[in-house]
Structure formats: structure tokens, C-alpha cells
Design an enzyme around this catalytic site. Sequence first.
Site, PDB file in Angstrom:
ATOM      1  N   LYS A 164      48.756  35.211  39.143  1.00 48.04           N
ATOM      2  CA  LYS A 164      49.346  35.865  37.970  1.00 48.04           C
ATOM      3  C   LYS A 164      50.792  36.248  38.207  1.00 48.04           C
ATOM      4  O   LYS A 164      51.573  36.350  37.271  1.00 48.04           O
ATOM      5  CB  LYS A 164      48.576  37.162  37.663  1.00 48.04           C
ATOM      6  CG  LYS A 164      47.189  36.977  37.151  1.00 48.04           C
ATOM      7  CD  LYS A 164      46.479  38.332  37.137  1.00 48.04           C
ATOM      8  CE  LYS A 164      44.970  38.141  37.093  1.00 48.04           C
ATOM      9  NZ  LYS A 164      44.234  39.367  37.407  1.00 48.04           N
ATOM     10  N   LYS A 204      49.671  29.515  46.061  1.00 53.22           N
ATOM     11  CA  LYS A 204      48.408  29.798  45.373  1.00 53.22           C
ATOM     12  C   LYS A 204      48.680  30.056  43.891  1.00 53.22           C
ATOM     13  O   LYS A 204      49.680  30.699  43.565  1.00 53.22           O
ATOM     14  CB  LYS A 204      47.791  31.040  46.018  1.00 53.22           C
ATOM     15  CG  LYS A 204      46.388  31.350  45.586  1.00 53.22           C
ATOM     16  CD  LYS A 204      45.933  32.686  46.146  1.00 53.22           C
ATOM     17  CE  LYS A 204      46.600  33.826  45.424  1.00 53.22           C
ATOM     18  NZ  LYS A 204      45.944  35.126  45.559  1.00 53.22           N
ATOM     19  N   LYS A 232      51.939  41.799  48.299  1.00 50.32           N
ATOM     20  CA  LYS A 232      52.284  42.608  47.126  1.00 50.32           C
ATOM     21  C   LYS A 232      53.477  43.510  47.417  1.00 50.32           C
ATOM     22  O   LYS A 232      54.283  43.785  46.533  1.00 50.32           O
ATOM     23  CB  LYS A 232      51.080  43.426  46.650  1.00 50.32           C
ATOM     24  CG  LYS A 232      50.024  42.548  45.995  1.00 50.32           C
ATOM     25  CD  LYS A 232      49.045  43.317  45.133  1.00 50.32           C
ATOM     26  CE  LYS A 232      48.111  42.348  44.431  1.00 50.32           C
ATOM     27  NZ  LYS A 232      47.029  43.008  43.698  1.00 50.32           N
TER      28      LYS A 232
HETATM   29  P1  AMP Z   1      42.214  38.969  40.670  1.00 48.88           P
HETATM   30  O1  AMP Z   1      42.741  38.479  39.402  1.00 48.88           O
HETATM   31  O2  AMP Z   1      43.220  39.061  41.769  1.00 48.88           O
HETATM   32  O3  AMP Z   1      41.369  40.214  40.505  1.00 48.88           O
HETATM   33  O4  AMP Z   1      41.230  37.825  41.170  1.00 48.88           O
HETATM   34  C1  AMP Z   1      39.972  37.612  40.584  1.00 48.88           C
HETATM   35  C2  AMP Z   1      39.186  36.610  41.390  1.00 48.88           C
HETATM   36  O5  AMP Z   1      39.792  35.310  41.317  1.00 48.88           O
HETATM   37  C3  AMP Z   1      39.109  36.934  42.892  1.00 48.88           C
HETATM   38  O6  AMP Z   1      37.795  36.643  43.348  1.00 48.88           O
HETATM   39  C4  AMP Z   1      40.109  36.024  43.509  1.00 48.88           C
HETATM   40  O7  AMP Z   1      39.805  35.723  44.846  1.00 48.88           O
HETATM   41  C5  AMP Z   1      39.993  34.785  42.621  1.00 48.88           C
HETATM   42  N1  AMP Z   1      41.242  33.994  42.624  1.00 48.88           N
HETATM   43  C6  AMP Z   1      42.486  34.445  42.317  1.00 48.88           C
HETATM   44  N2  AMP Z   1      43.389  33.448  42.408  1.00 48.88           N
HETATM   45  C7  AMP Z   1      42.699  32.334  42.789  1.00 48.88           C
HETATM   46  C8  AMP Z   1      43.082  30.969  43.050  1.00 48.88           C
HETATM   47  N3  AMP Z   1      44.330  30.569  42.938  1.00 48.88           N
HETATM   48  N4  AMP Z   1      42.107  30.113  43.414  1.00 48.88           N
HETATM   49  C9  AMP Z   1      40.828  30.521  43.523  1.00 48.88           C
HETATM   50  N5  AMP Z   1      40.407  31.780  43.290  1.00 48.88           N
HETATM   51  C10 AMP Z   1      41.322  32.687  42.925  1.00 48.88           C
END
Ligand code: AMP
Length: 328
Positions: A198, A195, A114
Amino acid sequence: MKLRLISGIQPTGKLHIGNYVGALKNFVDLQNAGKFETLFFIADLHSMTEGFEPKEKTKQIEDVALSYLAAGLNPKKSTIFLQSDIPAHAELAWILGTITPFGELGRMTQFKDKSEVSPGNINVGLFTYPILMAADIILYDVKFVPVGDDQVQHLELTRTLARKFNARFGKTFAEPQPLLTKIPRLMSIDDPLKKMSKSRPEGCIFLDDEPRVIREKIKRAVTDSGREIVCDPVNKPAVSNLLLLFSSVSGVPIDELERRYSGRGYAEFKSDLAEAVVSELAPFQKKKRELKKKKDAVKTMLAAGKKKAEKIAEKKLAEIRRKTGIFR
Ligand code: AMP
Ligand code: TRP
């Protein structure tokens, strides 16, 4: 007694299908398995580490809440709440900060990533982010934390902090384990080495994308050289990623998909994958549209969740204050 688990999602941007197959879909399955006491929250305090407009933030919080409900989280079965509604998270984070080695935080991959993406906004909150996450978790004495693979390092730190606190002040916290899905890291559809995230919307399929957009995106998804549709992450990272996604949204095992598409081209494979994604998301999208019209659904859910979470958190916080001896 049921084993307790907790997880949270940050209200930052739109949720994508990586969030869904790596986290949200699993939240719903775990809730419905009947074996766990499930807590899910919206990590609004964490999300403040990225730049935002206050009005936009309120909408993003509401959107995650609606997505939770639309995906099938049920306030009758799970405790669903807003992180900032429970001040004990922030208080425990402060206390944990006093036993967190500075160097450990600097090693966190998410912090490094980040900071690289937004060099103009490397704030202290971004650095101490994993301490607040540890507090979110150990405050509730949970056994498991369903997350994607990018959060595993934060969970290691969580266990370290629980252990350190216990060693210093007496057994207070449980040490939680991550619970990963079969797709703990879905890769981008435009670059299988990155990966899905967002921060790179061009590689995402969003949960709110219209069927037409989903079909277009999958049609344009990157593939590998050669025509075979086989799961071989080293030599065929793009097709393997699409196969994983297909399997997750359809429930069909990978080897069966490989057999089904053996000798057939990418076009047919992609077109079927698009239909599988569209039909998996259709009920979610429909429910979300309906919920949007029910003005109080989110408020009611969060008020009920706050009450339930507060009970657990306040009790634990009293114990923490007693153990550390510095509070009344
Ligand atoms: P966040 O939007 O960063 O709060 O992520 C929400 C959840 O989605 C967390 O448990 C992340 O580990 C999971 N996550 C985010 N991106 C991915 C991805 N590309 N593949 C699998 N899980 C993901
Ligand atoms: N850091 C998590 C993410 O970016 C969100 C989060 C905050 C979380 N606190 C948590 C996840 C506690 C699980 C448990 O996805």
C-alpha cells in the site's frame, strides 16, 4: 475438535491483489475447508500506528469489513470481529511487553521499513506493534495464522513470547505456526524487486480497481528482457511474478501456463492475465457494491463476532490473571 486459526488485516489503505492472493483468498478457503475454527478480525488498533484522520479511519474499518464479506467470509462460519471491541488484546499486550526483550523489537523488519518510510512518525506503537500482534494471536490458543511472508518474523516473536510466558508462569499459551499461500509475497507490477505494498500504490492492483484500470495496469506492467514466458524468479523476476499471479487467480498450474504461452508474446499473455484478474475480482466487486447498500450488514456482523470472540478472550484473560498472580 477443530483446529483454531486467526488472522487480521489492518484498515489502512485500499486492499491490493497481494493482500488477496497472500491472505484474504486463503482466509476464505480455510473457512470453507471445514477443518478449522476460523477467527478473522480487523486490526484497527494496529492501524493507529500510521497517521490518520478519525473520519477516514471509520470508513477504512468499514471497507475492510465489506471486503471480508465480499470475498466470502461468512459470519455463520467464522468469527469476524473488530480488534478494539475486545479490550483483552490490549491488556495481554501490556503483560507480554513486560517479558519482551527490547532488542528483539528493534530487529523487526517491518519496524525498520516503516521507520524508514515515515521518519517523522516513528512512534512507540510502531515499535511495540509485534507485541500487540502476539497478544491478538495467543489470546485465542490458535494453532495457525494465515498471513503473507512479511508477517513470519512477527510470528517467530509470538512463539518466543508464548514460550517465555509459559516457562515463567506455567503452561498457558499454544505456539502458533504461520500458514503461507503459494504466493506469500507478490511483487509490485512496476518493480518485481519490491513487494506489492500500500505504501507504493503505483505498483499495486487494488481489489476495487475497475476492469478498465486493471487492464491498463497489467498492460503497463514491467516485464524482463527476452521473450520467453517462463517461471525463473532469479533471471526473470517480473514475468515469474505475473505467472504466479495468473496461476493464483485462474487456478491453472504454472507449468501449464508456461506451455500455453510458449512461443507467444507478452501482449497476448498480459491480455489473458488481465481477463483472469478481472473475472476473479468481478464477483467480489459486485458483492461489495451490493453490501454497501445494506446499511447494517457490517454492524450486525461485528456485533455477533464481538460476542463470540469475547467469550474465548475473557476466559483466557481470567486464566492469565490467575497465573500471573497480580490480578484478582
Ligand atoms: P496488511 O495490509 O499489511 O494488514 O496485510 C494484510 C495481509 O496481506 C497480511 O497477511 C500480509 O502478510 C499480506 N500481504 C501484504 N502484502 C502482500 C504481498 N505483496 N504479497 C502477499 N501477501 C501480502
Ligand atoms: N500485522 C499484520 C499485518 O500487517 C496484521 C495483524 C495484526 C495480524 N494482528 C494480527 C495478522 C494477528 C495475523 C494475526 O498484516
